[in-house]
Design an enzyme around this catalytic site. Structure first.
Site, PDB file in Angstrom:
ATOM      1  N   LYS A  90       2.331   4.635   1.412  1.00 19.12           N
ATOM      2  CA  LYS A  90       2.453   5.123   2.784  1.00 19.12           C
ATOM      3  C   LYS A  90       2.107   6.613   2.782  1.00 19.12           C
ATOM      4  O   LYS A  90       2.865   7.442   2.278  1.00 19.12           O
ATOM      5  CB  LYS A  90       3.879   4.902   3.295  1.00 19.12           C
ATOM      6  CG  LYS A  90       4.073   5.288   4.740  1.00 19.12           C
ATOM      7  CD  LYS A  90       5.453   4.874   5.210  1.00 19.12           C
ATOM      8  CE  LYS A  90       5.659   5.189   6.675  1.00 19.12           C
ATOM      9  NZ  LYS A  90       5.537   6.607   6.987  1.00 19.12           N
TER      10      LYS A  90
ATOM     11  N   CYS B 273      12.263  47.768  -8.370  1.00 22.72           N
ATOM     12  CA  CYS B 273      11.782  46.564  -9.044  1.00 22.72           C
ATOM     13  C   CYS B 273      12.918  45.928  -9.853  1.00 22.72           C
ATOM     14  O   CYS B 273      13.537  46.606 -10.673  1.00 22.72           O
ATOM     15  CB  CYS B 273      10.611  46.921  -9.951  1.00 22.72           C
ATOM     16  SG  CYS B 273      10.140  45.576 -11.038  1.00 22.72           S
TER      17      CYS B 273
ATOM     18  N   GLU C 110       0.852  -1.198   0.000  1.00 23.41           N
ATOM     19  CA  GLU C 110       0.000   0.000   0.000  1.00 23.41           C
ATOM     20  C   GLU C 110       0.883   1.242   0.000  1.00 23.41           C
ATOM     21  O   GLU C 110       1.990   1.199   0.500  1.00 23.41           O
ATOM     22  CB  GLU C 110      -0.823   0.064   1.313  1.00 23.41           C
ATOM     23  CG  GLU C 110      -1.598  -1.169   1.626  1.00 23.41           C
ATOM     24  CD  GLU C 110      -2.068  -1.222   3.089  1.00 23.41           C
ATOM     25  OE1 GLU C 110      -1.884  -0.228   3.830  1.00 23.41           O
ATOM     26  OE2 GLU C 110      -2.608  -2.264   3.482  1.00 23.41           O
TER      27      GLU C 110
ATOM     28  N   TYR D 193      -6.296   2.131   7.044  1.00 30.28           N
ATOM     29  CA  TYR D 193      -5.486   0.990   6.584  1.00 30.28           C
ATOM     30  C   TYR D 193      -5.299  -0.090   7.640  1.00 30.28           C
ATOM     31  O   TYR D 193      -4.574  -1.043   7.432  1.00 30.28           O
ATOM     32  CB  TYR D 193      -4.113   1.456   6.104  1.00 30.28           C
ATOM     33  CG  TYR D 193      -3.463   2.457   7.055  1.00 30.28           C
ATOM     34  CD1 TYR D 193      -3.065   2.075   8.338  1.00 30.28           C
ATOM     35  CD2 TYR D 193      -3.269   3.779   6.676  1.00 30.28           C
ATOM     36  CE1 TYR D 193      -2.498   2.974   9.204  1.00 30.28           C
ATOM     37  CE2 TYR D 193      -2.694   4.697   7.546  1.00 30.28           C
ATOM     38  CZ  TYR D 193      -2.311   4.293   8.802  1.00 30.28           C
ATOM     39  OH  TYR D 193      -1.756   5.190   9.675  1.00 30.28           O
TER      40      TYR D 193
END
Ligand code: IVH
Length: 681
Positions: free
Chosen positions: A119, A412, A117, A230
Site C-alpha cells: 500500500k 558551540c 500488493e 493499481y
C-alpha cells in the site's frame, strides 16, 4: 499541423517522440535506462528544434510535459465512478475476519483467490485516457469530486501521455494510482527548504500531495515524483476478468505497477505475503504503510459490492504506525561536520514501528520557533522509513505551563567558541578552526591541492589519523612523526616518509593558499587571493572589522562578515599562532598595495593674493591637504593665482605671464570637481 511538412521531417519527429517516450519508460518505470542522460537530452533538443521549425507536435511529445503557465485555481472534476477508500485491518485476526466475511457473502467454503500488493503512501489520482491519449488527471478529492491536476500530472515522467500499441487500446479508461515521492528526494527537499527558511514537509506523503496540488506546474516539475497504478474506474472497449489480469495489462501498456503483486489462494497465504511485504518495507526507497488485499476475481468483486465508502472485496492491512507521542526531555545543539549546529530533541524513549526512539532532529532553530516546540512538550514523533525521526506536531493541549522555550546556543556545544548566525540564514554555525566536531572535514580541506597541498592527507588518511587519535587538534598535523604513522595499518616505510615530507614542505606557503586552507566560510580561492593582494600579512587580519574587508571592491558583505567573524575571537588566532610556532612560514608574493590615490591638486602650484573669505592659513591648508603647493611669489612656475579682494601686484604679474586667476569659490569648485573626476586635470 502545417500542410507542407516534408515527410522526412514528419517521420523524424514521430520517431523521436516514440523513442524519447520509450527511454522515459526505461528510466522512470523500469529503472533500467539504455541510453545516457546526455544522449536523451540530445534527442530531446533535436525534437524540440524540429517541432519548432515545422510546427508539428504530437500530443504525446515529451516537450508537452512542461511549460504550462500557472493556474488561478483548480477546476473540479466529477469522477465517472466514485474513488472508494479501503477498510483497515490492524491485526491478522482482522484479516481472518475479512476472509470469513468474503466467504459468507459469496456463500463458499473454498479458498478465495486474492492479490496482495504494497500500500503506497501517497496521493490517490485518476488518469483518464481517451483513444489512448491522456485526456485529464484528477485527485481523489472526497471520492466523488476531485481537482483537475492534468498539467501537473503531465510533468511526472512515469505517467504515459499515450497508451502505446503494445496492448489493445480501449476507447476510454480511468486508471487509478498513487503519486508518491521517494524518501531520499523527500529528505533532499527538506534540507533545501531548511536552507531557504521554508516550512518543512512532515512526511513524503505530504510532500507528494503538496507538489501535485500546486497551481504552478513548474514547481511540480521541479519535484521528483513517481506514479504507481493499481486499479481502474470505468473502462470502455475492453474488459478484465481479474485484478492480476489488469496488472498485467497495465504493465504491458507501460504503466508503472506495484513492486510486487502476489496472487495467492487462501487467507493463510495472504498473511505470509503480508509478512514478506512488511520485511521488505525497510529496504524500499519509498514509504508504504500497509498491504492491500483484493479478491482477485472481478466477477466475485461485483457480487460482493461496496458499502458507502469502501468495497467489501478489499482490505488494507495497516503496518504499525511510524508515529508515536512522547515528551521532550531536553533540546541540545549538535555540531555537524560543516559546523552547522542542529537542534536535537532528547526524548523519553518511545517504541515506534518496532524501534525505540529517544532522539529526534528538530532541523533548525527557526523551525522550533515556528512550531513553538518547548522542552517538556508532548510531541508527535514520526519515522519515515529508515530516516531519522522528526517531530511533526506539538500537543499544546498537554502543556502544564512548566515547558521552556529552548535558547539558540551562543557557544558551540563541541568547542565553546562563539557561534555566528548570518543575516537571513536559519543556520547557526561554529566557525572555529579547531572545533573537534569538524576537525576531520577541516583537515581534508586544509591539506587539499588549493590549500596546503599535502599529498597523502586525503579523505581516507584524515579519517584514519583522526580515528586513531593521532590528530585531535589542527596543530597535530605538524607534530606527526614517521613512527606515529608506521604504527597505523595503512602505512609502510615509504608511504609514511612521503607523507612526512609532504607535511614538511607544506610549511612554506603563501598567504593566499593559507587563507583558503583554513576554510573561512564563503571564502574560496578567489576571495583568499583578493585578501592576500590587499593585506600584507596574516596578522593584519587579526580582529579586523567587516568594514575594512569591504574596502576590497570585489568582496561583498557576506564574505566580509565571515572573514571578520573568523578572526574576531582569540581561539582561531591561537590555533594559527601554534601552527606558526611549529614552523609554518607564510610569505605573501601576491601583495600589491594600491598606489596612493592621486590627490586632486597634486603637482599644481598656487599663489595667493588679496583678502579671501577664509583666513589665508586655512586656504593654504586646503590647497596643501589636497596635494597642491603654495608659493609666495608669482613666476612661470605658477599655475594659478587665487585672488581675493584688493589684490596687490601679484595680480598684474600673473596677468602678464598669462596665468589663470581663480576666486576662492572657483578654487573650492575645482577641488570638488577634480576629486569626482580626477581626469579633468
Ligand atoms: S486499491 C477501492 N491498491 O490507499 C480500492 N489502493 O486507504 C481502491 N493505495 O485510496 C484502492 N496503494 O489511495 C489500492 N495497491 C493499492 C494501493 C492503494 C495505496 C491507497 C489509495 C486508496 C487508499 C485507501
Amino acid at each position: 499541423m502545417r500542410e507542407h511538412i516534408p515527410s522526412d521531417a514528419r517521420h523524424e519527429i514521430e520517431k523521436l517522440t516514440g523513442d524519447l517516450n520509450y527511454h522515459s519508460y526505461r528510466y522512470y518505470v523500469l529503472d533500467s535506462p539504455v541510453i545516457s542522460d546526455e544522449e536523451y537530452d540530445r534527442l530531446y533538443r533535436r525534437l524540440k528544434e524540429l517541432e519548432e521549425q515545422y510546427g508539428y507536435v504530437l500530443p504525446e511529445s515529451p516537450t508537452q510535459r512542461v511549460g504550462a503557465p500557472p493556474l488561478e485555481k483548480f477546476e473540479k472534476i466529477t469522477h465517472n465512478e466514485p474513488m472508494l477508500s479501503l477498510d483497515n485491518a490492524f491485526s491478522y485476526d482482522e484479516a481472518l475476519e475479512f476472509d470469513g466475511r468474503v466467504k459468507r457473502l459469496l456463500d463458499t467454503k473454498g479458498d478465495i483467490g486474492y492479490t496482495v500488493e504494497p500500500k503506497y503512501d501517497g496521493l490517490a489520482v485518476e488518469l483518464t485516457y481517451r483513444n489512448g491519449l491522456l485526456l485529464r488527471a484528477s485527485t481523489r478529492g472526497d471520492g466523488y469530486v476531485g481537482e483537475d491536476v492534468t498539467r501537473n500530472i503531465k510533468t511526472i515522467r512515469a505517467v504515459p501521455l499515450k497508451i502505446e500499441e503494445t496492448v489493445h487500446i480501449p476507447e476510454e479508461i480511468d486508471i487509478r494510482g498513487e503519486v508518491y515521492m521517494n524518501l531520499d528526494e523527500f529528505e533532499k527537499m527538506n534540507i533545501q527548504r531548511t536552507k531557504e527558511g521554508e516550512p518543512l514537509f512532515a512526511n513524503p506523503r505530504n510532500a507528494a500531495a503538496g507538489s501535485v496540488r500546486q497551481l504552478d506546474p513548474q514547481i511540480t516539475a521541479s519535484r521528483k515524483l513517481f506514479l504507481v497504478c493499481y486499479g481502474v474506474g470505468i473502462v470502455k472497449g475492453l474488459s478484465f476478468k481479474k485484478q492480476s489480469e489488469l496488472i498485467e495489462w497495465l504493465k504491458k501498456a507501460r504503466f508503472p505497477v506495484p513492486v510486487s503483486v502476489k496472487i495467492v489462494k487462501g487467507i493463510e497465504r495472504v498473511i505470509e505475503e503480508i509478512k514478506l511485504i512488511e520485511e521488505q518495507r525497510r529496504s524500499l526507497p519509498f514509504e508504504i504503510d500497509g498491504a492491500v488485499v483484493k479478491v482477485n476475481d472481478f466477477e466475485m468483486q461485483q457480487r460482493l459490492g461496496a458499502k458507502t465508502r469502501e468495497p467489501r472485496w478489499a482490505i488494507a492491512y495497516k503496518f504499525q504506525a511510524h508515529q508515536g507521542a512522547t515528551k521532550i526531555k531536553e533540546i541540545i545543539g549538535s555540531v555537524g561536520r560543516t559546523g552547522v549546529i542542529t537542534p536535537i530533541a532528547f526524548l523519553e524513549p518511545v517504541r515506534i514501528g518496532g524501534v525505540t526512539v529517544s532522539r529526534s532532529t528538530l532541523h533548525n532553530w527557526d523551525e522550533i520557533e515556528r512550531k513553538d516546540i518547548r522542552v517538556g512538550d508532548t510531541v508527535v514523533v514520526e519515522r519515515a522509513g529508515d530516516v531519522i525521526p522528526h517531530v511533526t506536531a506539538v500537543m499544546k493541549e498537554a502543556r502544564t505551563g512548566t515547558e521552556k522555550r529552548p535558547r539558540v546556543p551562543g557557544k558551540c556545544p563541541a568547542c565553546g567558541s562563539l557561534v555566528i548566525r548570518e543575516e537571513g540564514e536559519v543556520a547557526v554555525r561554529c566557525v572555529a578552526l579547531d572545533c573537534p566536531a569538524q576537525i576531520q572535514e577541516k583537515i581534508i580541506h586544509f591539506a587539499s591541492r588549493g590549500g596546503m597541498d599535502i599529498e597523502g592527507l586525503g579523505e581516507k588518511n584524515a579519517e584514519l589519523l583522526y580515528s586513531s587519535g593521532l590528530i585531535k587538534h589542527f596543530e597535530d598535523i605538524y607534530k606527526l612523526t614517521k613512527e606515529d604513522l608506521l604504527r597505523l595499518p595503512r602505512f609502510a616505510e615509504k608511504s609514511a616518509q612521503n607523507l612526512i615530507n609532504a607535511i614538511e614542505s607544506s610549511k612554506n606557503t603563501t598567504l593566499a593558499k593559507f587563507l583558503y586552507a583554513i576554510g573561512i566560510l564563503h571564502a574560496g580561492e578567489y576571495a583568499a587571493r583578493l585578501l592576500a593582494k590587499h593585506f600584507q600579512k596574516l596578522e593584519d587580519l587579526y580582529g579586523i572589522s567587516p568594514e575594512r574587508v569591504m574596502n576590497i571592491k570585489q568582496i561583498g558583505e557576506k564574505i566580509a562578515a565571515s572573514v571578520s567573524g573568523f578572526f574576531s575571537g582569540t581561539k582561531n588566532i591561537k590555533t594559527i599562532e601554534s601552527l606558526k610556532a611549529l614552523g609554518l612560514k607564510i610569505t605573501n608574493p601576491d601583495f600589491t598595495p594600491l598606489k596612493k590615490e592621486k590627490l586632486p591638486l597634486e603637482g599644481i602650484t598656487f599663489v595667493i593674493t588679496g583678502a579671501l573669505p577664509k583666513p589665508r592659513k586655512d586656504v593654504e591648508e586646503l590647497i596643501e591637504s589636497n596635494g597642491g603647493h603654495v608659493a609666495s611669489a608669482v613666476s612661470t612656475q605658477t599655475d594659478y593665482l587665487i585672488a581675493g579682494e584688493a589684490p596687490g601686484s601679484k595680480l598684474q604679474k600673473a596677468n602678464e605671464l598669462g596665468i589663470r586667476i581663480l576666486s576662492y569659490n572657483e578654487l573650492s569648485r575645482l577641488i570638488e570637481q577634480s576629486s569626482k573626476h580626477p581626469r579633468l586635470f
